[in-house]
Design a protein around this motif. Structure first.
Motif, PDB file in Angstrom:
ATOM      1  N   PRO A   1       0.836  -1.336  -0.060  1.00  0.00           N
ATOM      2  CA  PRO A   1      -0.029   0.030  -0.132  1.00  0.00           C
ATOM      3  C   PRO A   1       0.841   1.325  -0.009  1.00  0.00           C
ATOM      4  O   PRO A   1       1.776   1.236   0.758  1.00  0.00           O
ATOM      5  CB  PRO A   1      -0.997  -0.097   1.308  1.00  0.00           C
ATOM      6  CG  PRO A   1      -0.772  -1.620   1.553  1.00  0.00           C
ATOM      7  CD  PRO A   1       0.548  -2.107   1.180  1.00  0.00           C
ATOM      8  N   ARG A   2       0.636   2.256  -1.008  1.00  0.00           N
ATOM      9  CA  ARG A   2       1.368   3.422  -0.804  1.00  0.00           C
ATOM     10  C   ARG A   2       0.316   4.529  -1.104  1.00  0.00           C
ATOM     11  O   ARG A   2      -1.090   4.328  -0.985  1.00  0.00           O
ATOM     12  CB  ARG A   2       2.123   3.480  -2.198  1.00  0.00           C
ATOM     13  CG  ARG A   2       3.237   2.497  -2.204  1.00  0.00           C
ATOM     14  CD  ARG A   2       4.215   2.970  -1.180  1.00  0.00           C
ATOM     15  NE  ARG A   2       5.516   1.813  -1.205  1.00  0.00           N
ATOM     16  CZ  ARG A   2       6.673   2.095  -1.746  1.00  0.00           C
ATOM     17  NH1 ARG A   2       6.920   3.290  -2.664  1.00  0.00           N
ATOM     18  NH2 ARG A   2       7.529   1.027  -1.974  1.00  0.00           N
ATOM     19  N   VAL A   3       0.589   5.858  -0.691  1.00  0.00           N
ATOM     20  CA  VAL A   3      -0.190   6.886  -0.732  1.00  0.00           C
ATOM     21  C   VAL A   3      -0.140   7.702  -2.082  1.00  0.00           C
ATOM     22  O   VAL A   3       0.771   7.986  -2.687  1.00  0.00           O
ATOM     23  CB  VAL A   3       0.192   7.976   0.529  1.00  0.00           C
ATOM     24  CG1 VAL A   3      -0.595   9.354   0.460  1.00  0.00           C
ATOM     25  CG2 VAL A   3       0.180   7.285   1.876  1.00  0.00           C
ATOM     26  N   GLY A   4      -1.465   7.899  -2.837  1.00  0.00           N
ATOM     27  CA  GLY A   4      -1.453   8.639  -3.861  1.00  0.00           C
ATOM     28  C   GLY A   4      -1.670   9.704  -3.968  1.00  0.00           C
ATOM     29  O   GLY A   4      -1.900  10.809  -2.958  1.00  0.00           O
TER      30      GLY A   4
ATOM     31  N   VAL B   1      -2.385   0.317  -4.248  1.00  0.00           N
ATOM     32  CA  VAL B   1      -1.585  -0.851  -4.083  1.00  0.00           C
ATOM     33  C   VAL B   1      -0.531  -0.586  -5.237  1.00  0.00           C
ATOM     34  O   VAL B   1      -0.730  -0.812  -6.215  1.00  0.00           O
ATOM     35  CB  VAL B   1      -2.189  -2.216  -4.041  1.00  0.00           C
ATOM     36  CG1 VAL B   1      -1.081  -3.433  -4.117  1.00  0.00           C
ATOM     37  CG2 VAL B   1      -3.028  -2.487  -2.851  1.00  0.00           C
ATOM     38  N   LEU B   2       0.715  -0.581  -4.939  1.00  0.00           N
ATOM     39  CA  LEU B   2       1.805  -0.587  -5.611  1.00  0.00           C
ATOM     40  C   LEU B   2       2.526  -1.846  -6.217  1.00  0.00           C
ATOM     41  O   LEU B   2       2.699  -2.791  -5.155  1.00  0.00           O
ATOM     42  CB  LEU B   2       3.040   0.503  -5.083  1.00  0.00           C
ATOM     43  CG  LEU B   2       4.225   0.638  -6.024  1.00  0.00           C
ATOM     44  CD1 LEU B   2       4.759   2.040  -6.138  1.00  0.00           C
ATOM     45  CD2 LEU B   2       5.332  -0.209  -5.422  1.00  0.00           C
ATOM     46  N   TRP B   3       2.941  -2.073  -7.372  1.00  0.00           N
ATOM     47  CA  TRP B   3       3.504  -3.348  -7.852  1.00  0.00           C
ATOM     48  C   TRP B   3       4.912  -3.246  -7.939  1.00  0.00           C
ATOM     49  O   TRP B   3       5.258  -2.252  -8.875  1.00  0.00           O
ATOM     50  CB  TRP B   3       2.726  -3.996  -8.954  1.00  0.00           C
ATOM     51  CG  TRP B   3       1.088  -4.605  -8.811  1.00  0.00           C
ATOM     52  CD1 TRP B   3       0.058  -3.486  -8.707  1.00  0.00           C
ATOM     53  CD2 TRP B   3       0.724  -5.734  -8.566  1.00  0.00           C
ATOM     54  NE1 TRP B   3      -1.081  -4.119  -8.432  1.00  0.00           N
ATOM     55  CE2 TRP B   3      -0.625  -5.598  -8.308  1.00  0.00           C
ATOM     56  CE3 TRP B   3       1.369  -6.922  -8.758  1.00  0.00           C
ATOM     57  CZ2 TRP B   3      -1.350  -6.590  -8.229  1.00  0.00           C
ATOM     58  CZ3 TRP B   3       0.533  -7.826  -8.599  1.00  0.00           C
ATOM     59  CH2 TRP B   3      -0.800  -7.916  -8.288  1.00  0.00           C
TER      60      TRP B   3
ATOM     61  N   PRO C   1       6.581  -3.363 -13.141  1.00  0.00           N
ATOM     62  CA  PRO C   1       5.108  -3.481 -13.072  1.00  0.00           C
ATOM     63  C   PRO C   1       4.226  -2.476 -12.582  1.00  0.00           C
ATOM     64  O   PRO C   1       2.902  -2.433 -12.818  1.00  0.00           O
ATOM     65  CB  PRO C   1       5.176  -4.518 -11.749  1.00  0.00           C
ATOM     66  CG  PRO C   1       6.508  -5.457 -11.979  1.00  0.00           C
ATOM     67  CD  PRO C   1       7.440  -4.210 -12.526  1.00  0.00           C
ATOM     68  N   GLN C   2       4.861  -1.369 -12.391  1.00  0.00           N
ATOM     69  CA  GLN C   2       4.173  -0.121 -12.042  1.00  0.00           C
ATOM     70  C   GLN C   2       3.417   0.402 -13.271  1.00  0.00           C
ATOM     71  O   GLN C   2       2.506   1.218 -13.478  1.00  0.00           O
ATOM     72  CB  GLN C   2       4.762   0.893 -11.393  1.00  0.00           C
ATOM     73  CG  GLN C   2       5.304   0.487  -9.893  1.00  0.00           C
ATOM     74  CD  GLN C   2       6.317   1.158  -9.481  1.00  0.00           C
ATOM     75  OE1 GLN C   2       6.649   2.470  -9.504  1.00  0.00           O
ATOM     76  NE2 GLN C   2       7.220   0.566  -8.843  1.00  0.00           N
ATOM     77  N   LEU C   3       3.783   0.046 -14.543  1.00  0.00           N
ATOM     78  CA  LEU C   3       3.030   0.322 -15.511  1.00  0.00           C
ATOM     79  C   LEU C   3       1.463   0.024 -15.604  1.00  0.00           C
ATOM     80  O   LEU C   3       0.758   0.578 -16.159  1.00  0.00           O
ATOM     81  CB  LEU C   3       3.575  -0.212 -16.931  1.00  0.00           C
ATOM     82  CG  LEU C   3       4.871  -0.056 -17.232  1.00  0.00           C
ATOM     83  CD1 LEU C   3       5.428  -0.760 -18.490  1.00  0.00           C
ATOM     84  CD2 LEU C   3       5.043   1.809 -17.770  1.00  0.00           C
TER      85      LEU C   3
ATOM     86  N   ARG D   1       7.664  10.357  -6.487  1.00  0.00           N
ATOM     87  CA  ARG D   1       7.486   8.697  -6.132  1.00  0.00           C
ATOM     88  C   ARG D   1       6.332   8.644  -5.087  1.00  0.00           C
ATOM     89  O   ARG D   1       6.661   9.295  -4.095  1.00  0.00           O
ATOM     90  CB  ARG D   1       8.986   8.324  -5.814  1.00  0.00           C
ATOM     91  CG  ARG D   1       9.894   8.210  -7.009  1.00  0.00           C
ATOM     92  CD  ARG D   1       9.431   7.121  -7.912  1.00  0.00           C
ATOM     93  NE  ARG D   1       9.372   5.739  -7.475  1.00  0.00           N
ATOM     94  CZ  ARG D   1       8.745   4.613  -7.963  1.00  0.00           C
ATOM     95  NH1 ARG D   1       7.772   4.775  -8.926  1.00  0.00           N
ATOM     96  NH2 ARG D   1       8.709   3.557  -7.434  1.00  0.00           N
ATOM     97  N   PRO D   2       5.791   7.403  -5.138  1.00  0.00           N
ATOM     98  CA  PRO D   2       4.594   7.159  -4.225  1.00  0.00           C
ATOM     99  C   PRO D   2       5.450   6.729  -2.729  1.00  0.00           C
ATOM    100  O   PRO D   2       6.363   5.831  -2.866  1.00  0.00           O
ATOM    101  CB  PRO D   2       3.725   6.126  -4.859  1.00  0.00           C
ATOM    102  CG  PRO D   2       4.705   5.419  -5.758  1.00  0.00           C
ATOM    103  CD  PRO D   2       5.712   6.592  -6.436  1.00  0.00           C
TER     104      PRO D   2
END
Length: 224
Positions: free
Chosen positions: A63-66, A73-75, A114-116, A130-131
């Motif tokens: 989990p990250r903050v957007g 959820v960041l991959w 994977p963040q694509l 960056r998140p």
């Protein structure tokens, strides 16, 4: 954390932060479409190498903050081992836990590919701050909270101005500058400089144990 914002617009400089320029989302989707096929090949090769060398899992989710404090959820491709201590918590400093394959992935920034998927989903942009993790955001000053006015990015102004060699406060200052001056020209420049930074300099595996905002020892605590 899911379902609620970690931040509300209260910073005195909030009104000075512009909205994304027109066409930013179109740029994101166009580049993702062009990069998707080679990215899938690279991700498959990297995942296979990590699977053979270090086993499962090969993907890492966190989990990250957007934008505006919305959690997502960041991959990433997995780059660290996860040894446990007697209490069941992750043991060892972050750098000591990076695997052999993970060091190569980090040096070339392949672990971020994977963040694509996050970009396609509209949770991230190609370029932006960056998140970060929730506990880091809780340490922001009102001025630093303006950083959350932009979508988090795969790369950003801070990454091409020093990457992990900068302290978190220094990185946030570059992010604030990006938020206020974002444009198509700036995004294209950052993308080109990112390619140069990865190929010519590399080196993202740096710790922040003494950084007051991002020291890594707190990541292992519940809620970090």
């Amino acid at each position: 954390m899911p379902g609620r914002h970690l931040w509300r617009a209260s910073a005195p400089e909030e009104s000075a932060a512009p909205s994304p320029y027109r066409g930013k989302r179109l740029l994101d989707l166009a580049v993702v479409c062009l990069a998707l096929a080679p990215a899938l090949v690279l991700c498959a090769a990297a995942a296979a190498a990590h699977l053979m060398a270090h086993g499962r899992p090969v993907l890492f989710r966190q989990p990250r903050v957007g934008r505006d404090g919305r959690p997502f959820v960041l991959w990433k491709l997995r780059t660290m081992a996860d040894p446990k201590d007697e209490s069941g918590r992750s043991a060892g400093a972050d750098l000591a836990r990076v695997t052999a394959v993970g060091r190569v992935l980090r040096r070339l920034s392949l672990d971020e590919l994977p963040q694509l998927l996050n970009v396609m989903r509209g949770e991230m942009s190609l370029v932006g701050p960056r998140p970060t993790l929730a506990y880091q955001v809780h340490r922001y000053t009102d001025r630093q909270l303006v950083r959350l006015r932009a979508l988090p990015g795969l790369t950003g102004l801070a990454q091409v101005r020093g990457r992990q060699r900068l302290t978190w406060p220094e990185r946030i200052e570059w992010d604030l500058r990006y938020v206020r001056h974002q444009s198509l020209r700036l995004d294209l420049t950052i993308l080109l400089l990112t390619v140069w930074a990865v190929l010519a300099r590399g080196g993202t595996t740096v710790g922040h144990d003494n950084d007051p905002i991002a020291r890594t020892s707190e990541r292992i605590h519940p809620g970090a």
